[in-house]
Design a protein around this motif. Structure first.
Motif, mmCIF file in Angstrom:
data_model
loop_
_atom_site.group_PDB
_atom_site.id
_atom_site.type_symbol
_atom_site.label_atom_id
_atom_site.label_comp_id
_atom_site.label_asym_id
_atom_site.label_seq_id
_atom_site.Cartn_x
_atom_site.Cartn_y
_atom_site.Cartn_z
ATOM 1 N N LEU A 1 0.647 -1.041 -0.221
ATOM 2 C CA LEU A 1 0.046 -0.107 -0.222
ATOM 3 C C LEU A 1 0.719 1.077 -0.026
ATOM 4 N N GLY A 2 0.311 2.066 -0.685
ATOM 5 C CA GLY A 2 1.062 3.593 -1.022
ATOM 6 C C GLY A 2 0.641 4.549 -0.887
ATOM 7 N N LYS A 3 -0.332 4.875 -0.479
ATOM 8 C CA LYS A 3 -1.824 5.800 -0.366
ATOM 9 C C LYS A 3 -2.876 5.893 0.678
ATOM 10 N N PRO A 4 -2.959 7.117 1.041
ATOM 11 C CA PRO A 4 -4.240 6.305 2.444
ATOM 12 C C PRO A 4 -5.278 6.352 1.325
ATOM 13 N N SER A 5 -5.286 5.990 0.115
ATOM 14 C CA SER A 5 -6.778 5.963 -0.383
ATOM 15 C C SER A 5 -6.421 4.123 -0.388
ATOM 16 N N GLN A 6 -6.000 3.464 -1.047
ATOM 17 C CA GLN A 6 -6.022 2.436 -1.004
ATOM 18 C C GLN A 6 -6.197 1.576 0.599
ATOM 19 N N ALA A 7 -5.444 2.221 1.611
ATOM 20 C CA ALA A 7 -5.758 1.642 2.669
ATOM 21 C C ALA A 7 -7.251 1.689 2.517
ATOM 22 N N CYS A 8 -7.879 2.938 2.584
ATOM 23 C CA CYS A 8 -9.408 2.881 2.285
ATOM 24 C C CYS A 8 -10.068 2.080 2.044
ATOM 25 N N GLN A 9 -9.271 1.781 0.860
ATOM 26 C CA GLN A 9 -10.423 0.304 -0.441
ATOM 27 C C GLN A 9 -10.667 -1.048 0.455
ATOM 28 N N VAL A 10 -9.138 -1.130 0.642
ATOM 29 C CA VAL A 10 -9.018 -2.558 1.144
ATOM 30 C C VAL A 10 -9.729 -3.319 2.977
ATOM 31 N N MET A 11 -10.268 -1.777 3.444
ATOM 32 C CA MET A 11 -10.865 -1.816 4.828
ATOM 33 C C MET A 11 -12.244 -1.810 4.164
ATOM 34 N N GLU A 12 -13.100 -0.984 2.772
ATOM 35 C CA GLU A 12 -14.225 -1.212 2.372
ATOM 36 C C GLU A 12 -14.533 -2.261 2.171
ATOM 37 N N TRP A 13 -13.482 -3.952 1.784
ATOM 38 C CA TRP A 13 -13.772 -4.618 1.209
ATOM 39 C C TRP A 13 -13.469 -5.488 2.451
ATOM 40 N N GLY A 14 -13.765 -4.876 3.661
ATOM 41 C CA GLY A 14 -14.170 -5.529 4.616
ATOM 42 C C GLY A 14 -12.377 -5.910 5.161
ATOM 43 N N PHE A 15 -11.393 -5.693 5.335
ATOM 44 C CA PHE A 15 -10.486 -6.663 5.473
ATOM 45 C C PHE A 15 -10.098 -5.421 7.272
#
Length: 263
Positions: A188-202
């Motif tokens: 992960l390189g950007k906050p938006s990417q972290a937000c995305q995987v958390m939206e998926w339920g990680f």
């Protein structure tokens, strides 16, 4: 509060941070405090206690009062893993171990067959194992079946900042292992990417390079903390399904959308 349980221990934040590559110990401490990170990871192999003030470094980390997660970074054999895990348990007084077992030095991909062997041996010695692995479903299923309550699949090779390279594989992992705790680790390189995987339920994300190599590590750590929280809240709220068919937010009663007057 929406806390996370790791092998029976409650962790107050779903953002975890590594401790390597920061410009200074002061910036690392600030990043951990201001982002309210839940776990600190650290490596015996890459930072020897007898060198460069390593013992003082770890003592200061312990003073922060956060759970320590030692890792076996740099290991290429099962025996190296076992030796390092035992040393880490003695030094840090924790059963937790982030299992890293490198199979390829080019992209630092974990070695899957040896990973399974190491897990069996570590679990038999009473360790709470958090294996760093790829997004391979079969491998993750085997690790979970062996007794790993927490799995740490990558989003992309470590240090690349490429973000989720295989969204299908990651989302499949989440769907097929609903009871496992899944922590995105690496890539992960950007906050938006972290937000995305958390939206998926990680359940959490572990970051190091994306924060430590930022122009302002403290500010970046806080940005990731907000992104992780936003993604988690969105997942709990229920993200609307995507559709290719337009649907007006305020439709006219009893009128097909294609007959409604357009502005």
């Amino acid at each position: 509060m929406d806390r996370l349980s790791i092998y029976g221990t409650e962790v107050e934040s779903r953002l975890w941070l590594g401790s390597a590559q920061y410009p200074s110990l002061a910036q690392l401490s600030q990043a951990l405090r201001q982002s309210q990170a839940g776990v600190i990871t650290l490596s015996l192999r890459r930072q020897a206690p007898e060198q460069q003030g390593g013992q003082q470094f770890w003592q200061q980390l312990q003073q922060l009062g956060l759970p320590l997660l030692p890792n076996t970074s740099g290991c290429h054999t099962v025996q190296q893993v076992l030796t390092l895990a035992r040393m880490s348990r003695e030094l840090f007084q924790t059963q937790w171990i982030k299992l890293e077992l490198t199979g390829d030095d080019y992209n630092l991909q974990p070695e899957p067959l040896l990973l399974l062997q190491a897990v069996e041996l570590l679990l038999a010695e009473g360790f709470a194992v958090l294996p760093y692995c790829t997004d391979d479903l079969v491998l993750c299923k085997r690790l979970y079946q062996l007794g790993c309550q927490v799995l740490m699949p990558w989003a992309a090779p470590i240090g690349t900042g490429l973000g989720p390279l295989n969204p299908y594989a990651l989302r499949t992992l989440r769907e097929r292992l609903p009871d496992a705790t899944l922590v995105i680790d690496a890539g992960l390189g950007k906050p938006s990417q972290a937000c995305q995987v958390m939206e998926w339920g990680f359940d959490a994300v572990l970051l190091n390079s994306a924060v430590a190599k930022a122009r302002d590590p403290v500010q970046m750590a806080c940005a990731f903390a907000q992104a992780v929280q936003a993604g988690r809240q969105a997942f709990l709220a229920g993200v609307m399904p995507a559709t290719e068919l337009a649907c007006p937010s305020t439709p006219l009663p009893d009128t097909p959308f294609w007959l409604q007057e357009q502005p």
